[in-house]
Design a protein around this motif. Sequence first.
Motif, PDB file in Angstrom:
ATOM      1  N   GLU A   1       0.779  -1.239   0.112  1.00  0.00           N
ATOM      2  CA  GLU A   1      -0.100   0.195   0.039  1.00  0.00           C
ATOM      3  C   GLU A   1       0.992   1.272   0.004  1.00  0.00           C
ATOM      4  O   GLU A   1       0.536   2.295  -0.690  1.00  0.00           O
ATOM      5  CB  GLU A   1      -1.041   0.089   1.188  1.00  0.00           C
ATOM      6  N   GLU A   2       1.867   1.254   0.760  1.00  0.00           N
ATOM      7  CA  GLU A   2       2.793   2.372   0.904  1.00  0.00           C
ATOM      8  C   GLU A   2       3.549   2.542  -0.386  1.00  0.00           C
ATOM      9  O   GLU A   2       3.702   3.835  -0.519  1.00  0.00           O
ATOM     10  CB  GLU A   2       3.713   2.148   2.090  1.00  0.00           C
ATOM     11  N   LYS A   3       3.985   1.454  -0.916  1.00  0.00           N
ATOM     12  CA  LYS A   3       4.852   1.484  -2.290  1.00  0.00           C
ATOM     13  C   LYS A   3       3.513   2.347  -3.218  1.00  0.00           C
ATOM     14  O   LYS A   3       4.173   3.024  -3.760  1.00  0.00           O
ATOM     15  CB  LYS A   3       4.992   0.113  -2.833  1.00  0.00           C
ATOM     16  N   LYS A   4       2.483   1.954  -3.244  1.00  0.00           N
ATOM     17  CA  LYS A   4       1.582   2.713  -4.245  1.00  0.00           C
ATOM     18  C   LYS A   4       1.431   3.966  -4.040  1.00  0.00           C
ATOM     19  O   LYS A   4       1.277   4.833  -4.864  1.00  0.00           O
ATOM     20  CB  LYS A   4       0.205   1.607  -4.039  1.00  0.00           C
ATOM     21  N   ARG A   5       1.266   4.050  -2.745  1.00  0.00           N
ATOM     22  CA  ARG A   5       1.138   5.826  -2.210  1.00  0.00           C
ATOM     23  C   ARG A   5       2.327   6.455  -2.719  1.00  0.00           C
ATOM     24  O   ARG A   5       1.957   7.562  -3.254  1.00  0.00           O
ATOM     25  CB  ARG A   5       0.753   5.686  -0.726  1.00  0.00           C
ATOM     26  N   LEU A   6       3.440   6.091  -2.536  1.00  0.00           N
ATOM     27  CA  LEU A   6       4.674   6.762  -2.812  1.00  0.00           C
ATOM     28  C   LEU A   6       4.772   6.935  -4.278  1.00  0.00           C
ATOM     29  O   LEU A   6       5.016   7.817  -4.786  1.00  0.00           O
ATOM     30  CB  LEU A   6       5.881   6.102  -2.187  1.00  0.00           C
ATOM     31  N   LEU A   7       4.417   6.092  -5.014  1.00  0.00           N
ATOM     32  CA  LEU A   7       4.529   5.992  -6.617  1.00  0.00           C
ATOM     33  C   LEU A   7       3.192   6.845  -7.191  1.00  0.00           C
ATOM     34  O   LEU A   7       2.872   6.518  -8.280  1.00  0.00           O
ATOM     35  CB  LEU A   7       4.713   4.585  -7.051  1.00  0.00           C
ATOM     36  N   HIS A   8       2.343   7.291  -6.619  1.00  0.00           N
ATOM     37  CA  HIS A   8       1.175   8.026  -7.027  1.00  0.00           C
ATOM     38  C   HIS A   8       1.622   9.744  -6.730  1.00  0.00           C
ATOM     39  O   HIS A   8       1.703  10.283  -6.002  1.00  0.00           O
ATOM     40  CB  HIS A   8      -0.011   7.758  -6.116  1.00  0.00           C
ATOM     41  N   THR A   9       1.730   9.985  -8.277  1.00  0.00           N
ATOM     42  CA  THR A   9       1.761  11.574  -8.533  1.00  0.00           C
ATOM     43  C   THR A   9       0.475  12.207  -8.782  1.00  0.00           C
ATOM     44  O   THR A   9      -0.071  11.590  -9.576  1.00  0.00           O
ATOM     45  CB  THR A   9       2.999  11.709  -9.466  1.00  0.00           C
ATOM     46  N   VAL A  10       0.242  13.217  -8.066  1.00  0.00           N
ATOM     47  CA  VAL A  10      -1.107  13.970  -8.326  1.00  0.00           C
ATOM     48  C   VAL A  10      -0.770  15.476  -8.649  1.00  0.00           C
ATOM     49  O   VAL A  10      -0.002  16.117  -8.237  1.00  0.00           O
ATOM     50  CB  VAL A  10      -2.071  13.967  -7.177  1.00  0.00           C
ATOM     51  N   VAL A  11      -1.373  15.719  -9.905  1.00  0.00           N
ATOM     52  CA  VAL A  11      -1.142  17.037 -10.724  1.00  0.00           C
ATOM     53  C   VAL A  11      -2.214  17.611 -10.314  1.00  0.00           C
ATOM     54  O   VAL A  11      -3.311  17.439 -10.794  1.00  0.00           O
ATOM     55  CB  VAL A  11      -0.490  16.841 -11.838  1.00  0.00           C
ATOM     56  N   VAL A  12      -2.218  18.919  -9.610  1.00  0.00           N
ATOM     57  CA  VAL A  12      -3.766  19.614  -9.471  1.00  0.00           C
ATOM     58  C   VAL A  12      -3.490  20.917 -10.459  1.00  0.00           C
ATOM     59  O   VAL A  12      -2.750  21.728 -10.279  1.00  0.00           O
ATOM     60  CB  VAL A  12      -3.468  20.061  -7.970  1.00  0.00           C
TER      61      VAL A  12
END
Length: 497
Positions: free
Chosen positions: A187-198
Motif C-alpha cells: 500500500e505504501e509503495k503504491k502511495r509513494l508512486l502516486h503523483t497527483v497534479v492539481v
Amino acid sequence: AIVGAGAFAYVIYDDRHPENQLPADPSKKTLVVLGSGWASTSLLKSLDTENYNVVVVSPRNYFLFTPLLPSTPTGTIELRSIMQPIRHILRHKKAAVNFFEAEATEIDHENKILKIRDNSDVTGDVKENSIKYDYLVVGCGAETQTFGIPGVEEFGCFLKEIWDAQKIRTRIMDCVEAALFKDQTPEEKKRLLHTVVVGGGPTGIEFAAELADFLEEDLRRWYPEIKDDYQVTLIEAMTNVLPMFSKKLIQYTEDTFAEQNITIHTKTMVKSVDEKYISVSVTKPDGTSELQKIPYGLLVWAGGNKPRKVVVDIMKKLPAQKNARRGLSVNDYLVVEGCEGIWALGDASQTKYAPTAQVAAQQGAYLGRLFNSMARTHSLEADIAYLQSQLAVTPVDAPARAGLEAELEAVGKALSRTKQMSPFHYSHQGSLAYIGSDKAIADLQLPFMKDLFSSGGAATYLFWRSAYVSNLFSLRNKTLVVFDWVKVKMFGRDVSR
Ligand code: NAD
C-alpha cells in the motif's frame, strides 16, 4: 573550416564581453523596472537606455524561459539551458543599467520611493534600501495561487521557479527510491508512486505529460519493479482541462492522456492536503458532491496565479484599484489606474487579455517603445524651446530667420508624430501545449497554419519545438535546448536524484 569555426567562436566570445557602453547617468530621469521575467526583459530589450537612468530590481539575476520549465524536473531540458543572465542582456545595451538582486517590498507612490530588500542567504551590512524613482514599471509577475487551501504550501510543490523544478525532481526520485526501500508495504509503495497534479491549465497538463514520458521511456526500464505501480493523476475543479483550446483538441488531449495511463479527474476540487492524503470534493453527475481521500507521494500544484504582496499592497492604497483582482488595473497605455508615473504589465497587471508570456512580451516591447517616444518628445520640446528663444532674442537677418522658422516647423511636425503613440494592442499568435508521447496541440491564428495543425499530433510537436527554440532569446540558449533534446534521444534521461 577550422579557421572559420575559430573566427565564429571568437565573434561569439567577444560579444559576451562588450566594453563600449556609456556609463549610467544619474542626472537623467530615473526609470526603475521591477522584475526580470517576460514583461520586464522584453521592455529592456526595446528600451534605449541612454535616455534614462535605468535601474532594474529583481530577486533573481536571470531571465527564465518559462514555457519549457515543465520539461526540466524530468531532465528532458536542463535548467541552465533556459536561464539567461540578466547582466548579459543589460551589458548589451548602449548605456549601462544598474541591477540590484533584491525584492521590492513597498511602493511609496506619493513620495516616489521604492523600498527593496536583499533576500539572499549571503548579504553584506546593508540588507534593506530604497530608490527614488521618476518612473516605475511594475513587471514583477505573480505567484502561485493556493486559495489558502490547508496543506498546499506545506506539502505541495509549485512549478514556477527554478527551485520548484529542483524540488520536484528530488521528490520524484525520493518517492521511487523510498517505494523500493526494504520491506516497504504494497500500500505504501503504491502511495509513494502516486503523483497527483492539481490544475488542468497548460502548466499542469504539460508537467503530467513530461512525467508520463519520463516514466515510459526511462523509469520503467531502470526500475522494472515499479512499472505496474507508478500512477499519474490530474485533478481539475472545472468540467474540462485546457479551457483555452477547442473541444476537439481537449478531447485529443484526454485521449492521448488515456493512452499514457494518466487519469484525469474533472469536477474534482482539492479541499485540503496532509502529509499522505489529498482530500477532494467530487461533483457527481446528479449535482451532489462527495468527499474522497487520495493517497499520494508527490503533489504538483499548478492551480493558477495570484498577485504578489507588493502589488496587493499598492492596489489597496489606490481607490481606483478597488475592482482589480488579478493585478494592477491599467489603461490602454499600461499606466496604472489612479497613479501617474507607474506602469504595470505582464502578470502583475490586469487587462482584458489572458495573463500569458505572449501578452507580457508584447506589453514589454510596447512599453520600451513608449519610453523611447517619451524621451524623443522631451528632446524635441527642448529643441523647440531653443529655436523659439533664438527667434525671440537674437537679432537675425531675414534668410536666417526663415531657416530657423523652417527648422521650427519641421521639429514641430516631428513632435506631433512622436506624440501620436497608439495604445497597446495585443496580437494573438496562438496557443501551444505539449501533451506527451511526442505530440502537441496548437490553436493558431493564421488561417493556413490553423488548418495545418488543427488536429494536433507529431507535426504539431515539431512545430511546438521550432516555435519555442525560435522564441528563446539567445543563441546560447537555443543551442543548449537543441542539444538537450538530442541528448535525451541518444542516451535517455538521467535517473539520479
Ligand atoms: P491556469 O490558471 O491556466 O489553470 C489552473 C487550473 O487549476 C484551473 O483550471 C483551475 O480550475 C484549477 N484549480 C485551481 N484550484 C483548484 C483546486 N483546489 N482543485 C482543483 N483544481 C483547481 O494556470 P497555469 O496552467 O499555471 O497557467 C497560468 C497562465 O499561464 C494561464 O494564463 C496560461 O494560459 C498561461 N500558460 C500558458 C502556457 C502555454 O500556452 N503553453 C503554458 C503555461 C502557462
